[in-house]
Design a protein around this motif. Structure first.
Motif, mmCIF file in Angstrom:
data_model
loop_
_atom_site.group_PDB
_atom_site.id
_atom_site.type_symbol
_atom_site.label_atom_id
_atom_site.label_comp_id
_atom_site.label_asym_id
_atom_site.label_seq_id
_atom_site.Cartn_x
_atom_site.Cartn_y
_atom_site.Cartn_z
ATOM 1 N N LYS A 539 0.828 -1.212 0.000
ATOM 2 C CA LYS A 539 0.000 0.000 0.000
ATOM 3 C C LYS A 539 0.859 1.258 0.000
ATOM 4 C CE LYS A 539 -4.000 2.091 2.301
ATOM 5 N NZ LYS A 539 -5.009 1.938 3.387
ATOM 6 N N LYS A 540 1.961 1.230 0.753
ATOM 7 C CA LYS A 540 2.883 2.371 0.792
ATOM 8 C C LYS A 540 4.273 1.896 0.373
ATOM 9 C CE LYS A 540 0.433 4.980 4.376
ATOM 10 N NZ LYS A 540 0.527 5.617 5.720
ATOM 11 N N PRO A 541 4.523 1.799 -0.934
ATOM 12 C CA PRO A 541 5.822 1.299 -1.398
ATOM 13 C C PRO A 541 6.963 2.226 -1.031
ATOM 14 C CG PRO A 541 4.523 2.144 -3.240
ATOM 15 C CD PRO A 541 3.623 2.141 -2.048
ATOM 16 N N ALA A 542 8.150 1.652 -0.940
ATOM 17 C CA ALA A 542 9.348 2.430 -0.610
ATOM 18 C C ALA A 542 9.609 3.521 -1.639
ATOM 19 C CB ALA A 542 10.560 1.497 -0.521
ATOM 20 N N ALA A 543 9.082 3.348 -2.844
ATOM 21 C CA ALA A 543 9.258 4.349 -3.898
ATOM 22 C C ALA A 543 8.742 5.723 -3.487
ATOM 23 C CB ALA A 543 8.552 3.891 -5.176
ATOM 24 N N PHE A 544 7.742 5.770 -2.585
ATOM 25 C CA PHE A 544 7.219 7.047 -2.105
ATOM 26 C C PHE A 544 8.307 7.905 -1.462
ATOM 27 C CE2 PHE A 544 2.586 5.426 -1.372
ATOM 28 C CZ PHE A 544 2.303 5.651 -2.717
ATOM 29 N N ASN A 545 9.302 7.248 -0.857
ATOM 30 C CA ASN A 545 10.296 7.965 -0.062
ATOM 31 C C ASN A 545 11.570 8.316 -0.836
ATOM 32 O OD1 ASN A 545 8.635 7.610 2.267
ATOM 33 N ND2 ASN A 545 9.424 5.513 2.444
ATOM 34 N N ILE A 546 11.694 7.789 -2.045
ATOM 35 C CA ILE A 546 12.930 7.971 -2.805
ATOM 36 C C ILE A 546 12.809 9.193 -3.704
ATOM 37 C CG2 ILE A 546 14.483 6.907 -4.494
ATOM 38 C CD1 ILE A 546 13.534 4.163 -3.399
ATOM 39 N N ASP A 547 13.863 10.009 -3.711
ATOM 40 C CA ASP A 547 13.843 11.239 -4.517
ATOM 41 C C ASP A 547 15.251 11.528 -5.030
ATOM 42 O OD1 ASP A 547 12.860 13.464 -5.776
ATOM 43 O OD2 ASP A 547 12.319 14.554 -3.952
ATOM 44 N N CYS A 548 15.313 12.450 -5.978
ATOM 45 C CA CYS A 548 16.587 12.864 -6.564
ATOM 46 C C CYS A 548 16.534 14.370 -6.786
ATOM 47 C CB CYS A 548 16.814 12.129 -7.882
ATOM 48 S SG CYS A 548 18.398 12.461 -8.666
ATOM 49 N N ASP A 549 17.529 15.117 -6.236
ATOM 50 C CA ASP A 549 17.495 16.571 -6.375
ATOM 51 C C ASP A 549 18.111 17.024 -7.701
ATOM 52 O OD1 ASP A 549 20.280 16.614 -6.124
ATOM 53 O OD2 ASP A 549 20.234 17.155 -4.007
ATOM 54 N N GLU A 550 18.157 18.329 -7.896
ATOM 55 C CA GLU A 550 18.620 18.873 -9.177
ATOM 56 C C GLU A 550 20.096 18.595 -9.434
ATOM 57 O OE1 GLU A 550 18.863 22.129 -6.020
ATOM 58 O OE2 GLU A 550 17.453 20.563 -6.638
ATOM 59 N N ASN A 551 20.839 18.228 -8.391
ATOM 60 C CA ASN A 551 22.252 17.904 -8.549
ATOM 61 C C ASN A 551 22.509 16.407 -8.698
ATOM 62 O OD1 ASN A 551 23.131 20.629 -8.261
ATOM 63 N ND2 ASN A 551 22.764 20.452 -6.045
ATOM 64 N N GLY A 552 21.413 15.643 -8.757
ATOM 65 C CA GLY A 552 21.548 14.198 -8.921
ATOM 66 C C GLY A 552 21.763 13.441 -7.634
ATOM 67 N N ASN A 553 21.589 14.093 -6.475
ATOM 68 C CA ASN A 553 21.752 13.427 -5.185
ATOM 69 C C ASN A 553 20.480 12.665 -4.825
ATOM 70 O OD1 ASN A 553 24.388 14.559 -4.648
ATOM 71 N ND2 ASN A 553 23.347 16.500 -4.279
ATOM 72 N N ILE A 554 20.632 11.388 -4.534
ATOM 73 C CA ILE A 554 19.494 10.531 -4.207
ATOM 74 C C ILE A 554 19.252 10.560 -2.708
ATOM 75 C CG2 ILE A 554 18.625 8.155 -4.221
ATOM 76 C CD1 ILE A 554 20.293 7.723 -6.769
ATOM 77 N N THR A 555 17.992 10.653 -2.319
ATOM 78 C CA THR A 555 17.598 10.605 -0.908
ATOM 79 C C THR A 555 16.514 9.553 -0.722
ATOM 80 O OG1 THR A 555 15.959 12.359 -1.271
ATOM 81 C CG2 THR A 555 18.142 13.039 -0.506
ATOM 82 N N GLY A 556 16.335 9.126 0.539
ATOM 83 C CA GLY A 556 15.247 8.222 0.876
ATOM 84 C C GLY A 556 15.481 6.771 0.532
ATOM 85 N N LEU A 557 16.692 6.439 0.071
ATOM 86 C CA LEU A 557 17.000 5.056 -0.300
ATOM 87 C C LEU A 557 17.504 4.336 0.946
ATOM 88 C CD1 LEU A 557 17.023 3.279 -2.903
ATOM 89 C CD2 LEU A 557 19.434 3.835 -3.130
ATOM 90 N N PHE A 558 16.582 4.070 1.892
ATOM 91 C CA PHE A 558 16.837 3.378 3.148
ATOM 92 C C PHE A 558 17.638 4.216 4.146
ATOM 93 C CE2 PHE A 558 15.374 0.528 0.227
ATOM 94 C CZ PHE A 558 16.290 0.265 -0.761
#
Length: 558
Positions: A539-558
């Motif tokens: 219902k709430k996949p981990a994909a909801f928390n993963i993001d990437c900013d304008e500099n290509g930095n990934i967040t929310g990956l665990f």
């Protein structure tokens, strides 16, 4: 407290050429994918062919729970700790699948201060192995359907096409589909479906193949369908094997990365253990054994799944054997097996611990059936009480098994030194008495193999075969594949085929609902319960928390 990804992003990685050089691998034998990951060339196998193999350490666990056990974290931390105490050790792990990364389970790069890096790359695309497997799988499917369209010379029965398409993502909508709609120009209409890539037989073949020639032969031996006379049709008859091999030739090469402490790690292949055989590639494991005095590898989920398949499938085909099994558990998970709710696991509960520890006991006893010594690794948490810790220590002592309280997540290799020393001591003491042996002889019938695993490993009273399973097994035996190992698709959450039965269930039978031949991989898949080869998103996949900013930095990956 830093998150896993923040810890990984702060790591001071070495150039992969430097990591390789410490193993004796020259820069000419590396195929870099950027600065911090690389594939290893075929020449390395030849150069180290005469070197004596190191000792193999298998890391497995009790049945997984929502509390988490940290098996990969312990694997990484153990390899780091072995190197810390002066033992040249190489790590060999599975590749993560995008399905769980974006779904519920998460990635497979370890955690805290025991991770493999670059963590984001490893969890997202990596070196493209998963995509190569997906492409090879779907090329075969496309050529099967094209064969139907172009006259069907092999008289394939379109109702009995067994080989499915795949993609590396959880997508329940693709489990059962109809293709070829829209008129004659768009193909022959038929029912089809998708597996997740890690459940594809191509994945199993890649992980079990010894070299490219063996890979091509195994691809050709895939049973893809039956013809209208009821005779088997194999992939080599479709004519796709050469092209599939071309797609997979680079994916066959193990991927070299490093731990947070700059120790070498091969990450290659990633079949799920609840629907496939759950081990990294034979090639990566064998290379780790050649390049180190010790090799640490991991089997998926609990020992009833991953370790059983490691012993009975991988070791049998690869001609390898573990010198020691490290069995991972947490006190929280043991209490969960004793009936404590997830939100109450932080409180001391000796009654539940005493009740749930039978799960650990069963896994210890099961591993001893392979004549391999066991060391228990308790992944320690801050709220584990002294009374609970002492109870586990006393329990393992009564079973004659070493136990180590690990603080690897928080301290990295420093928190695993005790485990590393006990593993080395156990290997040294048991070296002459260890006599590894698979659980069953492949020359017995398929049903007898299932009965053996169900009674000896799952502790079932017996096995019930549905009419569909009886029919499928008889057909497999009739075309001559009765003497292969079995690969049981079963829930990871219980020793039984019912995920709600925790601890050490009693008075139950395993129900086998179907069987499928993976003749290229070299085993028969036995389906129990409601195990699906294409998972769905929660219902709430981990994909909801993963993001990437304008500099290509990934967040929310665990």
């Amino acid at each position: 407290m830093l998150s896993d990804i923040e810890i990984a992003q702060n790591a001071k990685m070495k150039r992969i050429s430097e990591v390789a050089a410490n193993l004796g691998i020259s820069e000419e034998d590396l195929e870099p994918y950027g600065h911090y990951k690389a594939k290893v060339s075929e020449d390395v196998y030849t150069k180290f062919a005469d070197k004596e193999d190191g000792k193999l350490i298998l890391v497995t666990a009790i049945n997984p729970t929502p509390a988490g056990e940290g098996k990969t974290t312990i694997s990484v931390g153990l390899a780091d700790a072995m190197n810390r105490i002066g033992k040249k050790t190489v790590l060999a792990l599975r590749e993560p699948s995008l399905g769980p990364v974006f779904g519920m389970k998460g990635g497979a790069a370890g955690g805290g201060y025991a991770q493999v890096v670059p963590m984001e790359d490893i969890n997202l695309h990596f070196t493209g192995d998963m995509h190569a497997i997906t492409s090879a799988n779907n090329l075969l499917c496309a050529m099967i359907d094209n064969h139907l369209q172009q006259g069907n010379e092999l008289c394939i029965d379109q109702r009995r096409i067994l080989f499915k398409r795949c993609m590396d993502m959880n997508d329940r909508a693709l489990r059962n589909i109809v293709i070829g709609m829209g008129g004659k120009a768009n193909g022959v209409p038929r029912e089809d479906g998708f597996n997740i890539t890690v459940a594809s037989e191509i994945m199993a073949i890649l992980c079990l193949a010894s070299d490219v020639s063996d890979l091509k032969e195994r691809l050709g031996n895939i049973l893809v369908a039956y013809n209208t006379s009821g005779e088997p049709v194999f992939a080599k008859q479709i004519g796709a094997c050469g092209a599939m091999t071309a797609l997979l030739k680079d994916a066959m090469k193990p991927n070299l990365v490093q731990t947070l402490e700059n120790n070498p790690a091969f990450i290659h292949g990633g079949p799920f253990a609840n629907i496939a055989h759950g081990c990294n590639s034979v090639r990566a494991t064998k290379l780790a054994l050649k390049l180190g005095d010790y090799a640490v590898t991991e089997a998926g989920f609990g020992s009833d799944l991953g370790a059983e398949k490691f012993m009975d499938i991988k070791c049998r085909y690869a001609g390898i054997a573990p010198s020691c099994v490290v069995l991972v558990a947490t006190i929280k998970a043991l209490k969960y097996n004793g009936g404590v709710k997830k939100e109450e696991l932080g409180a001391e509960n000796m009654w539940a611990l005493e009740k749930g520890i039978v799960n650990l006991q069963t896994h210890i006893e099961n591993m001893h059936k392979y004549h391999v010594p066991v060391v228990v690794a308790i992944n320690r948490f801050a709220n584990d009480t002294e009374a609970e810790i002492q109870f586990v220590k006393d329990f393992c002592s009564e079973l004659g098994v070493e136990v180590s309280m690990c603080e690897i997540f928080a301290k990295g290799s420093e928190g695993g030194v005790d485990l590393a020393e006990k593993v080395c001591e156990t290997i040294s003491l048991c070296e002459e008495s260890t006599d590894f042996k698979p659980l069953y002889d492949t020359q017995i019938t398929i049903k007898d193999k299932v009965e053996k695993v169900a009674k000896e490993i799952y502790r079932a009273d017996g096995v019930t075969f549905t009419a569909q399973a009886e029919k499928a097994i008889k057909e497999i035996e009739n075309i001559g594949f009765w003497d292969l190992p079995i690969c049981v698709a079963k829930t990871q959450y219980s020793l039984s085929d019912n995920p709600s039965l925790l601890g050490r269930p009693k008075n139950f039978r395993i129900t086998v609902r179907d069987a499928r031949l993976s003749s290229g991989a070299g085993f028969v898949v036995i389906y129990t319960g409601d195990i699906l080869t294409m998972p769905g998103l929660p219902k709430k996949p981990a994909a909801f928390n993963i993001d990437c900013d304008e500099n290509g930095n990934i967040t929310g990956l665990f």
